[in-house]
Write a protein that holds these residues in place. Structure first.
Motif, PDB file in Angstrom:
ATOM      1  N   LEU A 229      39.687  42.309  31.297  1.00 51.13           N
ATOM      2  CA  LEU A 229      38.697  42.672  31.946  1.00 51.13           C
ATOM      3  C   LEU A 229      38.815  42.834  33.319  1.00 51.13           C
ATOM      4  CD1 LEU A 229      35.760  44.600  31.978  1.00 51.13           C
ATOM      5  CD2 LEU A 229      34.842  42.131  32.074  1.00 51.13           C
ATOM      6  N   GLY A 230      38.915  41.567  33.905  1.00 49.90           N
ATOM      7  CA  GLY A 230      39.094  41.555  35.459  1.00 49.90           C
ATOM      8  C   GLY A 230      40.689  42.084  35.954  1.00 49.90           C
ATOM      9  N   TYR A 231      41.422  42.309  34.949  1.00 49.09           N
ATOM     10  CA  TYR A 231      42.824  42.880  35.556  1.00 49.09           C
ATOM     11  C   TYR A 231      42.643  44.439  35.515  1.00 49.09           C
ATOM     12  CZ  TYR A 231      47.402  44.875  35.016  1.00 49.09           C
ATOM     13  OH  TYR A 231      48.528  45.629  35.248  1.00 49.09           O
ATOM     14  N   TYR A 232      41.787  44.867  34.851  1.00 47.57           N
ATOM     15  CA  TYR A 232      41.760  46.429  34.838  1.00 47.57           C
ATOM     16  C   TYR A 232      40.683  46.615  35.894  1.00 47.57           C
ATOM     17  CZ  TYR A 232      43.317  46.388  29.863  1.00 47.57           C
ATOM     18  OH  TYR A 232      43.941  46.419  28.902  1.00 47.57           O
ATOM     19  N   MET A 233      39.500  45.756  36.014  1.00 50.07           N
ATOM     20  CA  MET A 233      38.651  46.144  37.194  1.00 50.07           C
ATOM     21  C   MET A 233      39.311  46.013  38.542  1.00 50.07           C
ATOM     22  SD  MET A 233      35.148  45.097  35.723  1.00 50.07           S
ATOM     23  CE  MET A 233      34.041  45.487  36.797  1.00 50.07           C
ATOM     24  N   THR A 234      39.873  44.908  38.894  1.00 52.04           N
ATOM     25  CA  THR A 234      40.462  44.581  40.103  1.00 52.04           C
ATOM     26  C   THR A 234      41.593  45.579  40.590  1.00 52.04           C
ATOM     27  OG1 THR A 234      41.980  42.976  39.125  1.00 52.04           O
ATOM     28  CG2 THR A 234      39.921  42.041  40.084  1.00 52.04           C
ATOM     29  N   THR A 235      42.199  46.067  39.514  1.00 51.68           N
ATOM     30  CA  THR A 235      43.489  46.891  39.744  1.00 51.68           C
ATOM     31  C   THR A 235      42.765  48.393  39.923  1.00 51.68           C
ATOM     32  OG1 THR A 235      44.788  45.825  38.268  1.00 51.68           O
ATOM     33  CG2 THR A 235      45.441  48.225  38.776  1.00 51.68           C
ATOM     34  N   TYR A 236      41.728  48.625  39.544  1.00 48.70           N
ATOM     35  CA  TYR A 236      41.155  49.944  39.724  1.00 48.70           C
ATOM     36  C   TYR A 236      40.700  50.036  40.880  1.00 48.70           C
ATOM     37  CZ  TYR A 236      37.873  54.151  39.276  1.00 48.70           C
ATOM     38  OH  TYR A 236      37.167  55.106  39.430  1.00 48.70           O
ATOM     39  N   ALA A 237      39.944  48.922  41.342  1.00 42.13           N
ATOM     40  CA  ALA A 237      39.553  48.959  42.685  1.00 42.13           C
ATOM     41  C   ALA A 237      40.502  49.009  43.895  1.00 42.13           C
ATOM     42  CB  ALA A 237      38.482  47.615  42.895  1.00 42.13           C
ATOM     43  N   ARG A 238      41.654  48.227  43.554  1.00 49.93           N
ATOM     44  CA  ARG A 238      42.798  48.592  44.537  1.00 49.93           C
ATOM     45  C   ARG A 238      43.223  49.815  44.913  1.00 49.93           C
ATOM     46  NH1 ARG A 238      44.317  43.146  42.799  1.00 49.93           N
ATOM     47  NH2 ARG A 238      43.675  41.754  44.589  1.00 49.93           N
ATOM     48  N   ILE A 239      43.477  50.331  43.564  1.00 54.74           N
ATOM     49  CA  ILE A 239      44.219  51.731  43.596  1.00 54.74           C
ATOM     50  C   ILE A 239      43.182  52.801  44.327  1.00 54.74           C
ATOM     51  CG2 ILE A 239      44.652  53.666  41.883  1.00 54.74           C
ATOM     52  CD1 ILE A 239      45.699  51.835  39.910  1.00 54.74           C
ATOM     53  N   HIS A 240      41.706  52.575  44.336  1.00 54.38           N
ATOM     54  CA  HIS A 240      41.123  53.808  44.676  1.00 54.38           C
ATOM     55  C   HIS A 240      40.368  53.447  45.920  1.00 54.38           C
ATOM     56  CE1 HIS A 240      41.107  56.434  40.957  1.00 54.38           C
ATOM     57  NE2 HIS A 240      41.214  55.250  40.352  1.00 54.38           N
ATOM     58  N   PHE A 241      40.518  51.972  46.304  1.00 57.52           N
ATOM     59  CA  PHE A 241      39.532  51.732  47.867  1.00 57.52           C
ATOM     60  C   PHE A 241      40.503  50.652  48.433  1.00 57.52           C
ATOM     61  CE2 PHE A 241      36.524  52.207  44.141  1.00 57.52           C
ATOM     62  CZ  PHE A 241      35.769  53.215  44.764  1.00 57.52           C
ATOM     63  N   GLY A 242      41.941  50.714  48.093  1.00 62.68           N
ATOM     64  CA  GLY A 242      42.735  50.114  49.069  1.00 62.68           C
ATOM     65  C   GLY A 242      42.958  48.570  48.709  1.00 62.68           C
ATOM     66  N   ALA A 243      44.265  47.992  49.194  1.00 60.65           N
ATOM     67  CA  ALA A 243      44.938  46.841  48.791  1.00 60.65           C
ATOM     68  C   ALA A 243      43.934  45.731  49.320  1.00 60.65           C
ATOM     69  CB  ALA A 243      46.128  46.739  49.569  1.00 60.65           C
ATOM     70  N   ASP A 244      43.012  45.774  50.398  1.00 65.11           N
ATOM     71  CA  ASP A 244      42.285  44.850  50.956  1.00 65.11           C
ATOM     72  C   ASP A 244      40.694  44.722  50.450  1.00 65.11           C
ATOM     73  OD1 ASP A 244      41.501  47.168  52.271  1.00 65.11           O
ATOM     74  OD2 ASP A 244      41.459  46.145  54.207  1.00 65.11           O
ATOM     75  N   ILE A 245      40.315  45.698  49.585  1.00 66.13           N
ATOM     76  CA  ILE A 245      39.233  45.867  49.200  1.00 66.13           C
ATOM     77  C   ILE A 245      38.527  44.378  48.766  1.00 66.13           C
ATOM     78  CG2 ILE A 245      39.783  46.403  46.716  1.00 66.13           C
ATOM     79  CD1 ILE A 245      36.515  47.479  48.568  1.00 66.13           C
ATOM     80  N   TRP A 246      39.385  43.559  47.693  1.00 66.04           N
ATOM     81  CA  TRP A 246      38.531  42.289  47.304  1.00 66.04           C
ATOM     82  C   TRP A 246      38.662  41.437  48.449  1.00 66.04           C
ATOM     83  CZ3 TRP A 246      36.072  43.184  43.598  1.00 66.04           C
ATOM     84  CH2 TRP A 246      36.080  44.141  42.489  1.00 66.04           C
ATOM     85  N   SER A 247      39.370  41.245  49.309  1.00 63.32           N
ATOM     86  CA  SER A 247      39.136  40.164  50.460  1.00 63.32           C
ATOM     87  C   SER A 247      37.898  40.421  51.126  1.00 63.32           C
ATOM     88  CB  SER A 247      40.296  40.388  51.383  1.00 63.32           C
ATOM     89  OG  SER A 247      40.507  41.648  52.084  1.00 63.32           O
ATOM     90  N   LYS A 248      37.586  41.842  51.421  1.00 61.90           N
ATOM     91  CA  LYS A 248      36.224  42.194  51.899  1.00 61.90           C
ATOM     92  C   LYS A 248      35.054  41.703  51.177  1.00 61.90           C
ATOM     93  CE  LYS A 248      37.584  46.434  52.773  1.00 61.90           C
ATOM     94  NZ  LYS A 248      37.798  47.722  53.420  1.00 61.90           N
ATOM     95  N   VAL A 249      35.168  42.078  49.886  1.00 64.91           N
ATOM     96  CA  VAL A 249      33.999  41.903  49.015  1.00 64.91           C
ATOM     97  C   VAL A 249      33.882  40.144  48.736  1.00 64.91           C
ATOM     98  CG1 VAL A 249      33.194  41.833  46.667  1.00 64.91           C
ATOM     99  CG2 VAL A 249      34.426  43.954  47.780  1.00 64.91           C
ATOM    100  N   VAL A 250      34.860  39.627  48.674  1.00 63.07           N
ATOM    101  CA  VAL A 250      34.994  37.997  48.597  1.00 63.07           C
ATOM    102  C   VAL A 250      34.406  37.430  49.746  1.00 63.07           C
ATOM    103  CG1 VAL A 250      36.043  36.200  48.186  1.00 63.07           C
ATOM    104  CG2 VAL A 250      36.432  38.110  46.778  1.00 63.07           C
ATOM    105  N   GLN A 251      34.612  37.925  50.651  1.00 65.61           N
ATOM    106  CA  GLN A 251      34.251  37.362  52.290  1.00 65.61           C
ATOM    107  C   GLN A 251      32.661  37.513  52.160  1.00 65.61           C
ATOM    108  OE1 GLN A 251      36.512  38.215  55.584  1.00 65.61           O
ATOM    109  NE2 GLN A 251      34.884  37.641  57.160  1.00 65.61           N
ATOM    110  N   ASP A 252      32.140  38.695  51.951  1.00 60.55           N
ATOM    111  CA  ASP A 252      30.689  38.926  51.853  1.00 60.55           C
ATOM    112  C   ASP A 252      30.001  38.260  50.802  1.00 60.55           C
ATOM    113  OD1 ASP A 252      31.140  40.707  54.055  1.00 60.55           O
ATOM    114  OD2 ASP A 252      29.944  42.388  53.052  1.00 60.55           O
ATOM    115  N   ALA A 253      30.763  37.895  49.661  1.00 56.57           N
ATOM    116  CA  ALA A 253      29.843  37.362  48.401  1.00 56.57           C
ATOM    117  C   ALA A 253      29.869  35.962  48.747  1.00 56.57           C
ATOM    118  CB  ALA A 253      30.735  37.508  47.177  1.00 56.57           C
ATOM    119  N   VAL A 254      30.920  35.155  49.280  1.00 61.20           N
ATOM    120  CA  VAL A 254      30.685  33.714  49.555  1.00 61.20           C
ATOM    121  C   VAL A 254      29.800  33.394  50.896  1.00 61.20           C
ATOM    122  CG1 VAL A 254      32.935  33.284  48.543  1.00 61.20           C
ATOM    123  CG2 VAL A 254      32.853  33.699  51.070  1.00 61.20           C
TER     124      VAL A 254
END
Length: 413
Positions: A229-254
């Protein structure tokens, strides 16, 4: 002002709860006496990593240190710019093909015996393990920000792990690591067809679970795990919203921006999608891809033999031909431990014997005449991290089972 007080009450309650229940922070206990006394340990220490290893693993330890240094200098845009030194222990007394990162105390451990099947593909096991587990180190390092860092500083590592587990879903942690191992090697689970098999089969057969069930699994129906599940969702977000999308989301989440469901709120802030919406978009794209591929395939005709309805999910593996209309197969399920059964052409089953436990990435089964052979796990009597892979034989005619080896590490008999 009221929201600030509400937030303060929330984080203090969470911190106290985690202090009283350290297991919630997914911090394992740390018993002593796991390895034989005879092992001679060495270490490689740099400003970025400390590798602790049995002396016979010196080449492997140097390789791991080199990989860590490369990952320190590269591949940080997609996870965040923070990096912390970590201690990595190489363990060679267990046949368990695995590894982990934990915060209590902060370290990583690599189990260096490679699996026999379905994980690494064409990649070297130690390279894949180093890339995957060091990605977790990078995730942990970049979780130590804002509110999470504050409570880590005053209450220690276990509470840090608790806040990390509260802020970040496990599918992100493992899916991001699987994506990294796939991108940086010639193998990785993202390239192995078996990794897609479960979700592909479910979706194409019309079994489409909601996000909650997909992320939390089920005790009644088979649901693929959070790695897929995580591989599919994280890959989809990177393809559609940029390579740094998760670094921004994680910074806000923590930093717990938004207090409740900070991960989903951070995701919505940068993509316009909340977690459930990202899941639906990911599955829709996969459905389109898999349906298109399915229409181009010419499937080999097959006859389903065991059509009797099961009370719960049941798996049949390693089918072996015994005679005309007779097969031997390993059967297991939610309500059934690993069992060797004989299946007849009319669908009836006969239980033969119960093999011992083994990780599915090391399971095999071989049949020659009346002799059945497999490998299974055998634990060491004294040392918690010492175990073995022994070869077992079963005679169908005499119904006798025996271990043909003791304290060995034999695989794929």
């Amino acid at each position: 002002m009221a929201r600030r007080y509400l937030f303060l009450l929330y984080v203090l309650t969470t911190a106290l709860f985690l202090c009283a229940n350290p297991a919630i922070g997914q911090v394992p206990s740390n018993p002593l006496g796991l390895n034989p006394f005879g092992l001679k340990w060495q270490q490689i220490k740099t400003e970025r990593v400390e590798i602790v290893f049995p002396e016979e693993l010196q080449p492997q330890a140097q390789r791991v240190a080199n990989v860590v240094h490369y990952l320190w200098d590269n591949q940080r845009k997609s996870v965040g710019d923070k990096a912390e030194k970590v201690t990595i222990l190489l363990q060679n007394q267990t046949t368990n093909a695995n590894g982990f990162v934990t915060v209590g105390p902060y370290r990583s451990e690599f189990y260096v015996t490679p699996p026999q099947f379905n994980i690494s593909g064409a990649a070297d096991w130690l390279d894949l393990l180093a890339i995957h587990e060091y990605r977790h180190v990078q995730q942990f390092s970049n979780s130590s920000r804002g509110v999470t860092k504050f409570f880590r500083t005053i209450l220690g590592s276990w509470v840090w792990g608790g806040f990390l587990g509260t802020a970040l879903p496990r599918w992100y942690l493992e899916g991001d690591a699987v994506g990294t191992e796939t991108a940086l090697t010639l193998g990785g689970r993202g390239r192995v067809p078996e990794f897609d098999m479960q979700y592909r089969a479910l979706r194409l057969s019309g079994r489409k679970y909601g996000y909650e069930k997909a992320s939390a699994t089920s005790l009644k129906q088979f649901v693929p795990n959070h790695y897929n599940l995580g591989y599919y969702m994280t890959t989809y977000a990177r393809i559609h919203f940029g390579a740094d999308i998760w670094s921004k989301v994680v910074q806000d989440a923590v930093n717990f921006k938004g207090v409740f469901f900070p991960f989903s709120q951070g995701l919505h802030r940068y993509t316009g999608l909340r977690t459930r919406q990202l899941y639906r978009a990911t599955m829709q794209e996969l459905d389109s891809l898999w349906i298109q591929q399915d229409t181009t395939l010419q499937l080999t005709k097959a006859t389903v033999v065991n059509q009797k309805k099961k009370a719960t999910f049941t798996s049949y593996r390693n089918a072996q031909y015994e005679a005309e209309g007779v097969w031997l197969v390993e059967k297991s399920g939610f309500d059934k431990i690993r069992t060797l059964v004989r299946i007849y052409a009319n669908g009836t089953e006969e239980t033969l014997t119960l093999p011992g436990i083994n990780d599915e990435v090391n399971n095999t089964l071989s049949v020659v005449g009346s002799q059945v052979c497999w490998s299974e796990l055998a634990y060491g009597v004294r040392w918690g991290l010492q175990d073995f892979s022994v070869v077992c034989l079963y005679d169908i005619k005499t119904k006798q089972k025996r271990r043909s080896t003791q304290q060995t590490r034999y695989f794929a008999p």
